[in-house]
Design a protein around this motif. Structure first.
Motif, PDB file in Angstrom:
ATOM      1  N   UNK A 231       1.034  -1.246  -0.166  1.00 35.77           N
ATOM      2  CA  UNK A 231      -0.126  -0.407   0.065  1.00 35.77           C
ATOM      3  C   UNK A 231       0.313   0.936   0.052  1.00 35.77           C
ATOM      4  N   UNK A 232       0.537   2.459  -0.587  1.00 39.54           N
ATOM      5  CA  UNK A 232       1.006   3.948  -0.513  1.00 39.54           C
ATOM      6  C   UNK A 232       0.111   4.267   0.993  1.00 39.54           C
ATOM      7  N   UNK A 233       1.746   4.745   2.070  1.00 38.99           N
ATOM      8  CA  UNK A 233       0.353   5.079   2.864  1.00 38.99           C
ATOM      9  C   UNK A 233       1.022   5.839   3.495  1.00 38.99           C
ATOM     10  N   UNK A 234       0.252   7.411   3.806  1.00 36.01           N
ATOM     11  CA  UNK A 234       0.994   9.346   4.264  1.00 36.01           C
ATOM     12  C   UNK A 234       1.068   8.649   5.262  1.00 36.01           C
ATOM     13  N   UNK A 235       1.572   8.863   7.021  1.00 41.17           N
ATOM     14  CA  UNK A 235       1.190   9.060   8.151  1.00 41.17           C
ATOM     15  C   UNK A 235       1.305   9.518   8.382  1.00 41.17           C
ATOM     16  N   UNK A 236       0.766   9.995   9.230  1.00 39.08           N
ATOM     17  CA  UNK A 236       1.095  12.299   9.652  1.00 39.08           C
ATOM     18  C   UNK A 236       1.132  11.584  11.389  1.00 39.08           C
ATOM     19  N   UNK A 237       2.377  12.301  12.469  1.00 33.11           N
ATOM     20  CA  UNK A 237       2.125  12.570  14.053  1.00 33.11           C
ATOM     21  C   UNK A 237       2.128  13.640  13.740  1.00 33.11           C
ATOM     22  N   UNK A 238       1.373  13.912  15.023  1.00 38.06           N
ATOM     23  CA  UNK A 238       1.104  15.076  15.514  1.00 38.06           C
ATOM     24  C   UNK A 238       2.087  15.640  17.013  1.00 38.06           C
ATOM     25  N   UNK A 239       1.953  16.582  17.546  1.00 38.98           N
ATOM     26  CA  UNK A 239       3.134  16.832  18.104  1.00 38.98           C
ATOM     27  C   UNK A 239       3.355  16.196  19.459  1.00 38.98           C
ATOM     28  N   UNK A 240       2.931  15.422  20.034  1.00 40.78           N
ATOM     29  CA  UNK A 240       2.651  15.057  20.921  1.00 40.78           C
ATOM     30  C   UNK A 240       3.243  13.749  20.796  1.00 40.78           C
TER      31      UNK A 240
ATOM     32  N   UNK B  13       9.813   2.432   9.896  1.00 45.49           N
ATOM     33  CA  UNK B  13      10.625   1.364   9.692  1.00 45.49           C
ATOM     34  C   UNK B  13       9.813  -0.010   8.745  1.00 45.49           C
ATOM     35  N   UNK B  14       9.266  -0.412  10.829  1.00 45.20           N
ATOM     36  CA  UNK B  14       8.358  -1.760  10.820  1.00 45.20           C
ATOM     37  C   UNK B  14       7.537  -1.330   9.771  1.00 45.20           C
ATOM     38  N   UNK B  15       7.059  -0.834   8.913  1.00 44.72           N
ATOM     39  CA  UNK B  15       6.008  -0.346   7.850  1.00 44.72           C
ATOM     40  C   UNK B  15       6.207  -0.740   6.860  1.00 44.72           C
ATOM     41  N   UNK B  16       7.877  -0.067   6.366  1.00 46.22           N
ATOM     42  CA  UNK B  16       7.889  -0.265   5.144  1.00 46.22           C
ATOM     43  C   UNK B  16       8.441  -1.517   5.440  1.00 46.22           C
ATOM     44  N   UNK B  17       8.760  -1.703   6.011  1.00 46.06           N
ATOM     45  CA  UNK B  17       9.243  -3.545   6.344  1.00 46.06           C
ATOM     46  C   UNK B  17       7.683  -4.232   5.059  1.00 46.06           C
ATOM     47  N   UNK B  18       7.107  -3.712   6.204  1.00 47.85           N
ATOM     48  CA  UNK B  18       5.905  -4.752   6.020  1.00 47.85           C
ATOM     49  C   UNK B  18       4.895  -5.034   4.637  1.00 47.85           C
TER      50      UNK B  18
ATOM     51  N   UNK C 167       5.087   1.185   0.803  1.00 46.38           N
ATOM     52  CA  UNK C 167       5.804   2.554   0.505  1.00 46.38           C
ATOM     53  C   UNK C 167       5.185   3.643   1.547  1.00 46.38           C
ATOM     54  N   UNK C 168       6.066   4.573   2.249  1.00 48.71           N
ATOM     55  CA  UNK C 168       5.716   5.088   3.143  1.00 48.71           C
ATOM     56  C   UNK C 168       6.136   6.689   2.883  1.00 48.71           C
ATOM     57  N   UNK C 169       4.771   7.002   3.020  1.00 47.14           N
ATOM     58  CA  UNK C 169       5.531   8.935   3.575  1.00 47.14           C
ATOM     59  C   UNK C 169       5.192   9.634   5.264  1.00 47.14           C
ATOM     60  N   UNK C 170       5.840   9.897   6.108  1.00 45.70           N
ATOM     61  CA  UNK C 170       5.311  10.658   7.155  1.00 45.70           C
ATOM     62  C   UNK C 170       4.813  12.271   6.535  1.00 45.70           C
ATOM     63  N   UNK C 171       4.049  12.821   7.606  1.00 45.20           N
ATOM     64  CA  UNK C 171       3.832  13.879   7.870  1.00 45.20           C
ATOM     65  C   UNK C 171       4.144  14.561   9.565  1.00 45.20           C
ATOM     66  N   UNK C 172       4.697  15.460   9.584  1.00 41.40           N
ATOM     67  CA  UNK C 172       5.029  15.726  11.303  1.00 41.40           C
ATOM     68  C   UNK C 172       5.041  17.149  11.720  1.00 41.40           C
ATOM     69  N   UNK C 173       4.272  16.818  12.473  1.00 43.29           N
ATOM     70  CA  UNK C 173       4.333  18.383  13.557  1.00 43.29           C
ATOM     71  C   UNK C 173       4.969  18.855  13.967  1.00 43.29           C
ATOM     72  N   UNK C 174       5.500  20.112  14.708  1.00 43.43           N
ATOM     73  CA  UNK C 174       6.183  20.857  15.161  1.00 43.43           C
ATOM     74  C   UNK C 174       6.489  19.959  16.957  1.00 43.43           C
TER      75      UNK C 174
END
Ligand code: ASP
Ligand code: MG
Length: 419
Positions: free
Chosen positions: A2-11, A27-32, A35-42
């Motif tokens: 799957x092509x996934x976007x994972x967003x992680x908030x500040x906490x 990394x675990x997600x990638x190994x499964x 295709x992994x994109x992460x979007x992150x907050x401050x």
């Protein structure tokens, strides 16, 4: 795959320990095989701290410079997260919003996304990397850095997911999904498995804080499936997507509440054509958001107009109300800051009459007085006394059968045991 976007908030990225845990999860997600994109907050409260720094320097910072400052918060997170993934022996690359081509209008501090040119994301994915994108920031067509408004990383994640055609946009946060009510108020609230965009929009607009309203709108407009889940465990959370009519849905999905609004009343305005137009034009000119409006029955040619507005708009609303009073020769204006709004949301309301009546009966039985009422086709909202809001939410949650125990009782096979 799957092509996934994972967003992680500040906490979820609030400290290097947590950043390493996020890196491991990606990394675990990638190994499964994904295709992994992460979007992150401050990280943590960094954005608040940057705002405070600016306030220390001046009470009126230019908005362009505010965006220069605030965009630094997310840039710290993306670089550190890429380093943490490298340290685990995997390939990762970080990009700022401008680098991935998140093009916005020029509304500094609350810019709207116009286009996502995600070419560099696709190229890096093809090269086998985990791609990390800074949330909350973009760039105008002429190269100015912008931010998307507080909480804007959710919108970045959805926009990136739409831009690359992701299968799902996971919003990983410190709660494990969307609940039938705020679990801090209703201990027997339940996590929902699926919520329609339509319901989620109403919930987000009436106090559910898990997802940003704008992000849900964006997701609906582009058909992005959202999976809202915990960043601290692997449990499935809540899916937000289009729910087709053939699926059976609960009549009521949740009870939300909101204590962030105040009520402004203008007493004894002349009851003539055009008066409401003037009142709300003045509010709009003062950039005051108006939610519910009630105009009373007129008496001797005079009437009262009340409306609710976010408390953050209240200073401007008071000034505008004072002007309206003198412009229209009204008697006076006053503000009630101790109100709360409680709402019942559910797609089944369209086909099941009587939900509003049942809501009012429940509130009456709980001795809660109604001050204002508004509805949509899948929502009923009541303004009540702020002191009574928790009681009101619990009473509604129970009377509409949403309590955890009530659902267990309905579905439990216990009655078969004796058979
Ligand atoms: N860091 C920004 C904020 O705190 C954006 C976000 O967290 O979504 O508002
Ligand atoms: Mg934040």
């Amino acid at each position: 795959m799957a092509l996934v976007v994972c967003k992680f908030g500040g906490t979820s990225v609030g400290g290097t320990e947590r950043l390493r845990a996020v890196a491991q999860r990606l990394v675990d997600r990638k190994l499964s095989g994904d295709r992994v994109v992460a979007v992150v907050s401050a990280m943590g409260d960094v954005t608040d701290e940057l705002v405070a720094l600016a306030q220390d320097v001046t009470h009126d910072p230019p908005e362009r410079e505010m965006d220069m400052l605030l965009a630094t918060g997310e840039q710290v997170t993306i670089a550190l997260l890429a380093m943490a993934i490298h340290a685990l022996g995997h390939k990762a690359i970080s990009f700022t919003g401008p680098q991935v081509g998140i093009v916005t209008d020029s509304g500094h501090t609350k810019a709207k996304i116009q286009e996502v040119r995600a070419d560099c994301v696709n190229d890096a994915l093809d090269a086998g990397m985990i791609v990390i994108v800074a949330g909350f920031q973009g760039v105008t067509p002429d190269g100015q850095i912008t931010t998307l408004g507080r909480g804007g990383s959710d919108t970045t994640a959805i926009a990136v997911a739409a831009g690359i055609g992701a299968d799902v946009c996971e919003i990983l946060t410190d709660v494990d999904g969307i609940y039938t009510a705020d679990p801090r108020v209703v201990s027997v609230a339940r996590k929902l498995d699926v919520v329609s965009y339509e319901e989620m929009l109403e919930m987000a607009a009436t106090g559910a804080k898990v997802l940003q309203l704008r992000a849900v709108e964006f997701a609906r407009n582009h058909g992005v499936v959202i999976h809202c889940r915990s960043s601290f465990n692997d449990m499935p959370g809540t899916i937000v997507r289009e729910v087709d009519g053939s699926m059976e849905q609960a009549i009521i999905s949740g009870v939300t509440h909101d204590t962030s609004e105040a009520k402004v009343t203008i007493r004894d305005v002349p009851d003539l054509p055009g008066v409401a137009a003037i009142v709300f034009a003045r509010m709009a000119d003062a950039n005051v958001n108006v939610d519910m409006i009630v105009q009373n029955v007129s008496e001797q040619g005079m009437t009262d107009i009340s409306f609710t507005t976010p408390k953050e708009d209240l200073v401007r609303a008071k000034h505008a109300a004072a002007e309206v009073v003198s412009e229209l020769g009204a008697r006076h204006w006053f503000v009630d800051e101790s109100i709360a709004k409680v709402s019942l949301v559910g797609a089944g309301m369209k086909t099941h009459p009587g939900m509003a009546a049942k809501m009012f009966r429940t509130l009456a039985d709980a001795d809660v007085n109604l001050d204002m009422i508004s509805t949509s086709s899948i929502r009923v909202s009541c303004v009540i006394d702020g002191d009574q809001v928790e009681r009101a939410v619990r009473a509604l949650h129970t009377s509409f059968g949403l309590d955890e125990d009530a659902v267990k009782a309905e579905t439990s096979p216990a009655f078969l045991e004796g058979a």
